[in-house]
Design a protein around this motif. Structure first.
Motif, PDB file in Angstrom:
ATOM      1  N   LYS A 191     -17.527   9.568 -32.601  1.00 38.09           N
ATOM      2  CA  LYS A 191     -17.478   9.801 -31.154  1.00 38.09           C
ATOM      3  C   LYS A 191     -18.849   9.724 -30.503  1.00 38.09           C
ATOM      4  CE  LYS A 191     -13.435  12.885 -30.928  1.00 38.09           C
ATOM      5  NZ  LYS A 191     -12.760  12.321 -29.759  1.00 38.09           N
ATOM      6  N   GLU A 237     -15.636  23.727 -25.938  1.00 36.18           N
ATOM      7  CA  GLU A 237     -14.921  22.505 -25.563  1.00 36.18           C
ATOM      8  C   GLU A 237     -15.130  21.407 -26.598  1.00 36.18           C
ATOM      9  OE1 GLU A 237     -12.747  21.964 -23.087  1.00 36.18           O
ATOM     10  OE2 GLU A 237     -12.920  24.127 -22.785  1.00 36.18           O
ATOM     11  N   LYS A 238     -16.362  21.285 -27.106  1.00 37.97           N
ATOM     12  CA  LYS A 238     -16.641  20.262 -28.115  1.00 37.97           C
ATOM     13  C   LYS A 238     -15.922  20.572 -29.423  1.00 37.97           C
ATOM     14  CE  LYS A 238     -19.166  17.725 -25.504  1.00 37.97           C
ATOM     15  NZ  LYS A 238     -18.648  16.414 -25.055  1.00 37.97           N
ATOM     16  N   LYS A 268     -13.008  22.071 -29.667  1.00 40.57           N
ATOM     17  CA  LYS A 268     -11.617  21.674 -29.425  1.00 40.57           C
ATOM     18  C   LYS A 268     -11.465  20.161 -29.493  1.00 40.57           C
ATOM     19  CE  LYS A 268     -10.517  25.682 -26.523  1.00 40.57           C
ATOM     20  NZ  LYS A 268     -10.152  26.141 -25.156  1.00 40.57           N
ATOM     21  N   GLU A 269     -12.450  19.442 -28.958  1.00 41.07           N
ATOM     22  CA  GLU A 269     -12.397  17.980 -28.972  1.00 41.07           C
ATOM     23  C   GLU A 269     -12.441  17.446 -30.403  1.00 41.07           C
ATOM     24  OE1 GLU A 269     -15.167  14.220 -27.468  1.00 41.07           O
ATOM     25  OE2 GLU A 269     -15.358  16.175 -26.491  1.00 41.07           O
ATOM     26  N   GLN A 304     -15.625  12.833 -37.461  1.00 40.43           N
ATOM     27  CA  GLN A 304     -15.165  12.806 -36.062  1.00 40.43           C
ATOM     28  C   GLN A 304     -16.348  12.738 -35.099  1.00 40.43           C
ATOM     29  OE1 GLN A 304     -14.258  14.887 -38.505  1.00 40.43           O
ATOM     30  NE2 GLN A 304     -12.367  15.989 -38.030  1.00 40.43           N
ATOM     31  N   GLU A 364      -9.157  18.090 -32.508  1.00 34.70           N
ATOM     32  CA  GLU A 364      -7.949  17.363 -32.119  1.00 34.70           C
ATOM     33  C   GLU A 364      -7.583  16.291 -33.147  1.00 34.70           C
ATOM     34  OE1 GLU A 364      -8.550  15.781 -28.278  1.00 34.70           O
ATOM     35  OE2 GLU A 364      -8.253  17.686 -27.212  1.00 34.70           O
TER      36      GLU A 364
END
Length: 401
Positions: A178, A37-38, A40-41, A174, A44
């Protein structure tokens, strides 16, 4: 390639569920899913191609599968497992080589050489910027104890975490934008805990001599606490027995009433001359049935799923003193969990406290139902007697309902 990614997700999920030892309470399927999931984050907002994103996601799925084989150099085993899977799905040699390099970049001493390697490293360590960092760190500590026999005191573990977060830096812009802010807050919290632990340690040193001569007095509260729990639990169990007895009495009385009514009263209703008894009888039987239902509800047991995980024990989320929480577990797992609880006084007393609390909730439910049942029984008897009396009077005067 998208099809391969979906197949990889199914394969790794099944593979880890079937082959990963349960002692891996941190590096498990949940961790792998978080890393994916990270990834994919992070991608993005990245400029990498779609094919590179898929390579990165595939590497994320396979990066910890090697733990099923070994702990040391598990990355190499992960590459072997990934390579075998990718070849069986007709992935090109160049793509396999790229994915393998990304997996090898997750080794802690490795310095990422490409953007993809930096992204996988950032995703793999994203937990340090999580609001649940303390929980993840506790799971990792427990895993090291179970798999590597590495044991840390509270002070040592905090120092280890402070050292790691202080030296750590994200490789991608990124991740830094974040997660750096939250990582800084986690580090500040750790340093605050570190300072408090040092202060407590100093206080302990000053009081060490005094505590040495007061050992017997220090032991007295433990015995007092145990006596308190013993008496309170016994009283609760006694109250539960009393409630069950009262419910059984009501159940028996109402069952006898219905039996008598069915055998003696109902047959008389076939006679038209006794029609005045129909409504009082229905009222009487209705209240009796309601009392029976409420009595059964007051005594009906409630059994939970009876299963817990080692992660639940590590986080002290399961009460091992209630059979409903462990009746589906194997003896070995239950013995391990009990040993963990008995070594932790706070966990042990916490479990006793929870046991006492939930017994209280059960008693509250039982006695509320009993109070309602007795009220219904009392009101039902009064209304039924009045109904029969009114019916007899109306029958004598020739009045009908």
């Amino acid at each position: 390639m998208e099809t391969v990614v979906l197949e990889a997700e199914r394969f790794v999920t099944q593979y880890l569920n079937d082959n990963l030892d349960s002692n891996f309470v941190y590096h498990n399927l949940a961790h792998t899913q978080r890393v994916v999931e990270k990834v994919k984050e992070l991608t993005e907002e990245s400029t990498i191609s779609e094919e590179e994103k898929q390579h990165l996601i595939l590497a994320a799925w396979f990066h910890d599968t090697g733990f099923t084989k070994t702990i040391k150099n598990h990355e190499k085993e992960s590459v072997k497992i990934a390579t075998e899977f990718l070849k069986s799905n007709n992935v090109s040699e160049d793509a396999i080589a790229t994915i393998s390099k990304i997996i090898m970049a997750t080794e802690m001493t490795c310095q990422p050489k490409t953007e993809l390697e930096g992204l996988i490293r950032d995703a793999d360590s994203a937990h340090i910027s999580s609001k649940n960092y303390d929980s993840y760190a506790a799971l990792l500590r427990k895993e090291w104890e179970l798999t590597l026999n590495k044991k840390f005191s509270k002070t040592e573990w905090i120092d280890e975490n402070v050292k790691f977060l202080t030296k750590h830096s994200f490789y991608s812009a990124q991740a830094a934008s974040k997660w750096d802010n939250r990582k800084g807050k986690n580090l500040a919290n750790l340093i605050q805990s570190q300072n408090k632990t040092k202060e407590d340690s100093e206080k302990f040193k000053h009081k060490k001599a005094e505590l040495k001569f007061k050992k017997e007095k220090r032991d007295l509260p433990d015995r007092g606490i145990e006596t308190m729990f013993r008496v309170a639990l016994r009283n609760h169990i006694t109250l539960s027995d009393i409630a069950d007895t009262k419910a059984n009495i009501l159940l028996s009385v109402n069952a006898i009433i219905i039996s008598v009514a069915l055998s003696n009263l109902l047959p008389k209703l076939d006679n038209p001359s006794n029609s005045y008894l129909i409504y009082p009888t229905l009222i009487f039987l209705t209240f009796t049935v309601i009392c029976i239902v409420l009595s059964v509800m007051a005594t009906r047991p409630n059994v939970t799923k009876g299963k817990f995980t080692k992660e639940d024990v590590a986080n002290q989320k399961v009460n091992l003193l209630f059979f409903g929480n462990f009746h589906q577990m194997s003896l070995g797992e239950f013995e391990w969990a009990m040993d963990e609880m008995m070594q932790d006084k706070a966990y042990l007393y916490g479990s006793l406290t929870k046991d006492l609390y939930f017994l209280g909730l059960v008693l509250n439910r039982k006695y509320n139902l009993l109070r309602t049942t007795y009220s219904v029984f009392m009101v039902g008897i009064v209304i039924s007697v009045l109904a029969f009396g009114i019916s007899f009077m109306m029958a004598e005067t020739g009045t009908t309902f």
